[in-house]
Structures are given as C-alpha cells and as structure tokens.
Write an enzyme that holds these catalytic residues in place. Structure first.
Site, PDB file in Angstrom:
ATOM      1  N   GLU A 264       2.471  -4.293   0.008  1.00 47.96           N
ATOM      2  CA  GLU A 264       1.063  -5.032   0.310  1.00 47.96           C
ATOM      3  C   GLU A 264       0.897  -5.953  -0.878  1.00 47.96           C
ATOM      4  O   GLU A 264       1.243  -5.732  -2.160  1.00 47.96           O
ATOM      5  CB  GLU A 264      -0.167  -3.862   0.148  1.00 47.96           C
ATOM      6  CG  GLU A 264       0.304  -2.737   1.361  1.00 47.96           C
ATOM      7  CD  GLU A 264      -1.039  -1.803   1.332  1.00 47.96           C
ATOM      8  OE1 GLU A 264      -1.844  -1.769   0.473  1.00 47.96           O
ATOM      9  OE2 GLU A 264      -1.008  -0.942   2.207  1.00 47.96           O
ATOM     10  N   HIS A 287      -5.600  -2.405   4.752  1.00 47.49           N
ATOM     11  CA  HIS A 287      -5.711  -1.301   3.716  1.00 47.49           C
ATOM     12  C   HIS A 287      -7.199  -0.992   3.762  1.00 47.49           C
ATOM     13  O   HIS A 287      -7.664  -0.893   2.689  1.00 47.49           O
ATOM     14  CB  HIS A 287      -4.857  -1.209   2.722  1.00 47.49           C
ATOM     15  CG  HIS A 287      -4.768   0.343   2.194  1.00 47.49           C
ATOM     16  ND1 HIS A 287      -3.440   0.443   1.253  1.00 47.49           N
ATOM     17  CD2 HIS A 287      -5.423   1.398   2.160  1.00 47.49           C
ATOM     18  CE1 HIS A 287      -3.650   1.780   0.856  1.00 47.49           C
ATOM     19  NE2 HIS A 287      -4.537   2.268   1.566  1.00 47.49           N
TER      20      HIS A 287
END
Length: 404
Positions: A264, A287
């Site tokens: 990420e 997220h």
C-alpha cells in the site's frame, strides 16, 4: 522515574486529534506525523520516544525496538497488531495496546454497503452515467435478501456482520478455525470448502499473522460458486490478487470489493498500483474499513487513555502482550513496576529485597501470562537506590520502572 513534562509521544499515520489532545492534557510532548515511516526512518526518530502510536502500515521490528532506548509502550490505533513484533516487545518489557472493538461497526457497515453495491451493480451503473450512458436495465442486478453470506473468520467483525446481514434477510454461514458460538440462525461450516461451495458472497475477516499469507488463492476462488461475490476487508497479504483478477476476468466471480492490499502507498496522494484497477464491478477502497470519524475518535480516546494510564499507574488492563494488572492508586505511595520472566519464587525474591532494606509494602499485585510476569508494588516511606539496583540485578528482571 519519568517526569510528565518529559514524556515524548510519537504518533504516525494521521492518528486522530482526540489522541493528541488526551496526551497534551497530561503535559506530554507530542509529535504527530501524517504518514507511516519505514524501518530506517523510524530508527532515526524513535531514540528518545517514550510512547509510540501507529496504525497498520508502520512495521515495528526488533531493530526498531533496539533503537528505542526509552520506549515503554506502543499503541496500535487499530484492531490488528501483526505489524508489531510482539515477542520482541515483551522481551524488552514494552507493553502493547490496541483498540479491538472501536472500529468494528465501521468495518461492518462498509462490508454491507459493498455487498449491496455489487449485488445491484451500482459501480458499473455509476461509471456509465458519468460517461453519459443511460443503461436502465435489471440484468445482473439482484436483491441481497435470500442470498447466502459466507463469513471467513467469526471474530468481533464477523459476528456483528452476521447479525446485520440476517437482519437484512440474508442467510449466513461462517467458518473459523477456533470454536465459535453461532449467533441467531448462522450456520457453522465444517470446512472452508463447504462455505465456498454454498455461499453467494464470501467475505474475509482474518488476521495478518504470517501463517495467513497467501491463505486465499486460485484453489479457493475455483471452489466458489459461479457468479458469486468476494470481499476482503482484513489484511492484504491473505489474498493472491493475481488469482483474484483471473477469477474476475474469466467470469467465475461477478464482483469483488477489496479494502486492503499486499503493498500500500505510504501516504495520502501517493500512486496506488494494483492488478485489480480498471475491472468492472470491482470496488477498490484505500484501507478505509475503520476510517470513519466516529471510529477514529473512539480509537484515539481508547488507546491514548490506555497509554496514559500505563505511564502514570503501570496498569496493563487489555494489553496485548503483558499480563493484565490494575492496582488502585493510594495517595502518598511510591509505585514500582517489575516485569520479569515467569519463574517460581520471583515474588519471594522481590519481597526479600524490600524486607532487607526495611521497605514497607502497602499494596501489591502480580499476574503472569506465558513467559512473563508483571508485578506492581506500592511502598510507603523512603527507599534507597540500592533497593532498585538489587531489583534490577535479579536474573529474572526484564524491566523495572519507578512511577512515583
């Protein structure tokens, strides 16, 4: 002993202002950083830090902890703690706290909204409308009522999702490696395979322990019912995203919603790279499962409060890695906290040292968990430096803290 005004707090990953306010109200010095830090950056920044606050992206390794010569506690302002080497923290007498319940509702509501969005194919309809295309058709759109939801991982999030899904008219199955009580009419599956073969929607709610890496891949997608939906709001490493793409492209899956990814971006605005980009009826979110203002405020209050009480009172209630001990404070007492390896006779040795120096014990509480014991002792009157030196010199001592 740490002076309140000398306590330094480092908060990473845009932790909620309520946490900052809580620490500042105690006179602590707070530094807040909007992004995660890699290992090298963290080693450089953590040397004089007493309390560290992180979310899911910062990795706390033994090397980081070796550099943290003043660190007494870590707060994970989220549910999971797999980003922290808990064994290494325990070896150094560093307590770890998290927020196991504060963002449960937020994750569940996101899951429900994504199930409805995919079942009604809202993402595709929305994209076409923005392109100027009027596609009024019922083809491929369904109600969620009467469909079967398969929940993999029946913990705090899985169980609450189970209840809400049933309230919306869904049938619920679940699979968990641990023995879990089924809520309402939920059906416990004897195997993961049973769940995959019978569910219209499969959603993952498992933790990110190393053993779960690659847990869900091509074999599992092949067992899912044709035209079913898939969600992962747990940890990015548990799913093979290349296999997920294949299952979407070849039409086995009708849609997917993914909130977590193996790699990420570090911060807001950084480029997001994934093989899932550009696929129709795929909901990609950055997220944000627990990222509602309500959840982040609750998490900020909860974890900051635990860390503040740990610094001031030594209480470890709901610590992830330390025995839970909470001894009520008594005015005028000095408090000594002794973290030690769990061996017979430690309490007797501590009290023998205190008795040798005529130190009067006014309150004492000991608890053990696995390899470690945690002892709080309140003493009245004065004591010499020799007392602390002898306690530190005990072979079982991991860490000694004097709180007042």
């Amino acid at each position: 002993m740490i002076d309140q005004a000398e306590v330094k707090v480092l908060l990473l990953e845009s932790i909620h202002p309520d946490a900052v306010a809580r620490f500042e109200s105690e006179g602590f010095r707070v530094e807040s950083v909007s992004t995660a830090l890699d290992e090298v950056e963290l080693i450089d920044r953590i040397r004089d830090v007493h309390l560290l606050g992180i979310r899911s992206k910062s990795k706390i390794t033994p090397k980081v902890l070796d550099a943290a010569d003043k660190l007494v506690a870590i707060g994970a302002f989220c549910i999971g703690t797999d980003q922290i080497d808990l064994g290494a923290a325990s070896e150094r007498g560093i307590a770890v706290f998290n927020a196991p319940f504060s963002n449960t509702r937020s994750v569940v509501e996101l899951a429900i909204s994504e199930i409805i969005a995919m079942t009604r194919r809202l993402t595709e309809k929305n994209a076409l409308m923005h392109q100027g295309v009027w596609d009024k058709s019922a083809e491929g759109a369904h109600e969620i009522r009467g469909r079967r939801l398969g929940i993999v991982g029946y913990g705090n999030i899985g169980t609450q999702l189970s209840v809400l899904a049933e309230n919306l008219g869904m049938h619920v199955s679940f699979y968990d490696t641990a023995d879990k009580l089924a809520l309402s009419n939920a059906h416990r599956c004897a195997s993961l395979e049973e769940l995959l073969e019978t569910s219209d929607v499969v959603t993952l709610h498992v933790d990110g322990r190393p053993g779960n890496a690659g847990f869900f891949g091509a074999d599992q997608f092949a067992r899912m019912r044709p035209g079913s939906l898939f969600l992962n709001l747990s940890r990015g490493i548990v799913v093979d995203h290349a296999a997920l793409r294949d299952a979407l492209v070849d039409g086995r899956l009708a849609g997917a919603a993914v909130d977590v990814f193996p790699k990420e971006p570090k911060g807001r605005g950084d480029e997001f790279v994934s093989e899932l980009r550009g696929l129709p009826n795929v909901v990609l979110t950055p997220h944000i499962g627990g990222s509602t203002e309500e959840a982040q405020s609750d998490i900020g209050d909860f974890v900051a409060n635990k860390l503040a009480h740990f610094v001031q009172e030594g209480n470890t209630t709901l610590s992830v890695n330390m025995p839970g001990v909470a001894l009520p404070e008594q005015p005028g007492m000095s408090r000594v906290v002794h973290v030690h390896t769990n061996m017979p006779g430690v309490l007797a040795q501590v009290n023998s040292i205190l008795a040798e120096h005529r130190v009067n014990v006014e309150g004492q509480l000991l608890s053990t968990r696995g390899e470690y014991g945690y002892l709080i002792t309140d003493i009245s009157g004065g004591y010499s430096a020799a007392v602390l030196d002898q306690l530190r010199a005990m072979p079982q001592t991991v860490r000694l803290r004097v709180l007042s």
